[in-house]
Scaffold this motif. Structure first.
Motif, PDB file in Angstrom:
ATOM      1  N   ALA A  33      -5.880   6.212  -8.959  1.00 58.65           N
ATOM      2  CA  ALA A  33      -5.132   7.025  -7.915  1.00 58.65           C
ATOM      3  C   ALA A  33      -6.012   8.345  -7.838  1.00 58.65           C
ATOM      4  N   ALA A  34      -7.019   8.617  -8.727  1.00 53.49           N
ATOM      5  CA  ALA A  34      -7.834  10.034  -8.596  1.00 53.49           C
ATOM      6  C   ALA A  34      -8.779   9.692  -7.372  1.00 53.49           C
ATOM      7  N   ARG A  35      -9.024   8.435  -6.905  1.00 49.63           N
ATOM      8  CA  ARG A  35     -10.009   8.174  -5.672  1.00 49.63           C
ATOM      9  C   ARG A  35      -9.127   8.421  -4.606  1.00 49.63           C
ATOM     10  N   GLU A  36      -7.829   7.852  -4.514  1.00 53.36           N
ATOM     11  CA  GLU A  36      -7.100   8.019  -3.376  1.00 53.36           C
ATOM     12  C   GLU A  36      -5.470   7.717  -3.955  1.00 53.36           C
ATOM     13  N   PRO A  37      -4.830   8.534  -3.628  1.00 51.55           N
ATOM     14  CA  PRO A  37      -3.166   8.841  -4.333  1.00 51.55           C
ATOM     15  C   PRO A  37      -2.604   7.756  -3.935  1.00 51.55           C
ATOM     16  N   LEU A  38      -1.747   7.006  -4.590  1.00 51.98           N
ATOM     17  CA  LEU A  38      -1.251   5.725  -4.208  1.00 51.98           C
ATOM     18  C   LEU A  38       0.147   5.461  -5.118  1.00 51.98           C
ATOM     19  N   ILE A  39       0.752   4.543  -4.354  1.00 52.48           N
ATOM     20  CA  ILE A  39       2.033   4.028  -4.823  1.00 52.48           C
ATOM     21  C   ILE A  39       2.023   3.007  -5.821  1.00 52.48           C
ATOM     22  N   ALA A  40       2.521   3.061  -7.003  1.00 50.36           N
ATOM     23  CA  ALA A  40       2.615   1.773  -7.791  1.00 50.36           C
ATOM     24  C   ALA A  40       4.032   1.258  -7.787  1.00 50.36           C
ATOM     25  N   GLU A  41       4.209  -0.185  -7.969  1.00 49.06           N
ATOM     26  CA  GLU A  41       5.428  -0.326  -8.134  1.00 49.06           C
ATOM     27  C   GLU A  41       5.817  -1.051  -9.419  1.00 49.06           C
ATOM     28  N   VAL A  42       7.162  -0.692 -10.001  1.00 45.15           N
ATOM     29  CA  VAL A  42       7.532  -1.006 -11.290  1.00 45.15           C
ATOM     30  C   VAL A  42       8.609  -1.962 -11.284  1.00 45.15           C
ATOM     31  N   THR A  43       8.525  -3.111 -11.735  1.00 44.47           N
ATOM     32  CA  THR A  43       9.404  -4.100 -11.233  1.00 44.47           C
ATOM     33  C   THR A  43      10.024  -4.831 -12.616  1.00 44.47           C
ATOM     34  N   LEU A  44      11.198  -4.569 -12.743  1.00 47.91           N
ATOM     35  CA  LEU A  44      11.769  -5.117 -14.103  1.00 47.91           C
ATOM     36  C   LEU A  44      12.096  -6.765 -13.841  1.00 47.91           C
ATOM     37  N   ASP A  45      12.319  -7.416 -14.937  1.00 45.70           N
ATOM     38  CA  ASP A  45      12.388  -9.027 -14.783  1.00 45.70           C
ATOM     39  C   ASP A  45      13.583  -9.315 -14.065  1.00 45.70           C
ATOM     40  N   GLY A  46      14.597  -8.426 -14.073  1.00 45.45           N
ATOM     41  CA  GLY A  46      15.778  -8.785 -13.078  1.00 45.45           C
ATOM     42  C   GLY A  46      15.243  -8.686 -11.488  1.00 45.45           C
ATOM     43  N   ASP A  48      14.864  -5.470  -9.897  1.00 39.84           N
ATOM     44  CA  ASP A  48      14.861  -4.248  -9.549  1.00 39.84           C
ATOM     45  C   ASP A  48      13.521  -3.559  -9.624  1.00 39.84           C
ATOM     46  N   SER A  49      13.117  -2.683  -8.635  1.00 40.25           N
ATOM     47  CA  SER A  49      11.772  -1.809  -8.792  1.00 40.25           C
ATOM     48  C   SER A  49      11.901  -0.418  -8.392  1.00 40.25           C
ATOM     49  N   LEU A  50      10.852   0.283  -9.069  1.00 45.89           N
ATOM     50  CA  LEU A  50      10.869   1.685  -8.844  1.00 45.89           C
ATOM     51  C   LEU A  50       9.594   1.840  -8.427  1.00 45.89           C
ATOM     52  N   SER A  51       9.506   2.428  -7.283  1.00 44.73           N
ATOM     53  CA  SER A  51       8.016   2.854  -6.911  1.00 44.73           C
ATOM     54  C   SER A  51       7.593   4.381  -7.287  1.00 44.73           C
ATOM     55  N   ILE A  52       6.553   4.534  -7.718  1.00 46.91           N
ATOM     56  CA  ILE A  52       6.191   5.930  -8.146  1.00 46.91           C
ATOM     57  C   ILE A  52       4.637   6.249  -7.445  1.00 46.91           C
ATOM     58  N   GLY A  53       4.664   7.583  -6.910  1.00 52.96           N
ATOM     59  CA  GLY A  53       3.475   7.959  -6.384  1.00 52.96           C
ATOM     60  C   GLY A  53       2.841   8.895  -7.364  1.00 52.96           C
ATOM     61  N   LEU A  54       1.351   8.326  -7.260  1.00 49.50           N
ATOM     62  CA  LEU A  54       0.429   8.810  -8.527  1.00 49.50           C
ATOM     63  C   LEU A  54      -1.028   9.460  -7.946  1.00 49.50           C
ATOM     64  N   GLY A  55      -1.660  10.164  -8.488  1.00 50.37           N
ATOM     65  CA  GLY A  55      -2.893  10.819  -7.926  1.00 50.37           C
ATOM     66  C   GLY A  55      -2.596  12.136  -7.031  1.00 50.37           C
ATOM     67  N   VAL A 113      10.086   6.794 -14.689  1.00 50.45           N
ATOM     68  CA  VAL A 113       9.604   5.504 -14.738  1.00 50.45           C
ATOM     69  C   VAL A 113       9.816   5.023 -16.180  1.00 50.45           C
ATOM     70  N   ARG A 114       9.641   5.682 -17.282  1.00 54.43           N
ATOM     71  CA  ARG A 114       9.959   5.358 -18.658  1.00 54.43           C
ATOM     72  C   ARG A 114      11.486   4.859 -18.843  1.00 54.43           C
ATOM     73  N   TYR A 115      12.167   5.887 -18.211  1.00 55.81           N
ATOM     74  CA  TYR A 115      13.422   5.524 -18.424  1.00 55.81           C
ATOM     75  C   TYR A 115      13.815   4.325 -17.852  1.00 55.81           C
ATOM     76  N   PHE A 116      13.466   4.187 -16.679  1.00 57.63           N
ATOM     77  CA  PHE A 116      13.866   3.057 -15.589  1.00 57.63           C
ATOM     78  C   PHE A 116      13.483   1.553 -16.584  1.00 57.63           C
ATOM     79  N   CYS A 117      12.248   1.512 -17.014  1.00 56.75           N
ATOM     80  CA  CYS A 117      11.841   0.301 -17.902  1.00 56.75           C
ATOM     81  C   CYS A 117      12.586   0.313 -19.104  1.00 56.75           C
ATOM     82  N   ARG A 118      12.925   1.492 -19.688  1.00 56.60           N
ATOM     83  CA  ARG A 118      13.718   1.279 -21.128  1.00 56.60           C
ATOM     84  C   ARG A 118      15.030   1.016 -20.883  1.00 56.60           C
ATOM     85  N   TYR A 119      15.701   1.439 -19.784  1.00 59.12           N
ATOM     86  CA  TYR A 119      17.314   1.367 -19.659  1.00 59.12           C
ATOM     87  C   TYR A 119      17.567   0.600 -18.372  1.00 59.12           C
TER      88      TYR A 119
END
Length: 131
Positions: A33-46, A48-55, A113-119
């Protein structure tokens, strides 16, 4: 904890099973993301997904349930964070603009994101708005 993080088109992503792996995966995304700010998707096994903008100095978060059906949720920050200016991230081949009201400090987004992954839910430390 078990989640998959994807941020590049055509790649399988990274599976994380603990906080250290999540931290490392997010650091890898930040390097890209340092080269180009981007969105990453975090998807749980079930599914559900939470996208986060980084960079950028701020982030945006977007939640979609496994069903893919509404309601959808977006982070709700203070427009003061961006002085009323929208924020743009690269998302799988396209630039996507988000309203200034969705911008939150990057540290808060990473904690969400950490909360989402944990809970498996949305962090109560942030405000969320249905979109």
């Amino acid at each position: 904890m078990r989640a998959k993080i994807t941020w590049r088109s055509g790649e399988a992503g990274v599976v994380v099973t603990c906080d250290d792996e999540l931290r490392q995966a997010l650091a890898d995304v930040e390097r890209d993301a340092a080269r180009e700010p981007l969105i990453a998707e975090v998807t749980l096994d079930g599914g559900d997904s939470l996208s986060i903008g980084l960079g950028r100095e701020v982030s945006v978060l977007s939640y979609v349930a496994a069903s893919g059906n509404p309601p959808y949720f977006s982070s709700q920050g203070s427009s003061r964070v961006r002085d009323g200016k929208g924020v743009v991230f690269y998302y799988y081949g396209h630039w996507s603009e988000f309203p200034a009201s969705a911008a939150v400090p990057i540290e808060d987004a990473v904690q969400a994101v950490r909360y989402f992954c944990r809970y498996g839910g949305l962090s109560p430390q942030l405000q969320w708005v249905e979109v």
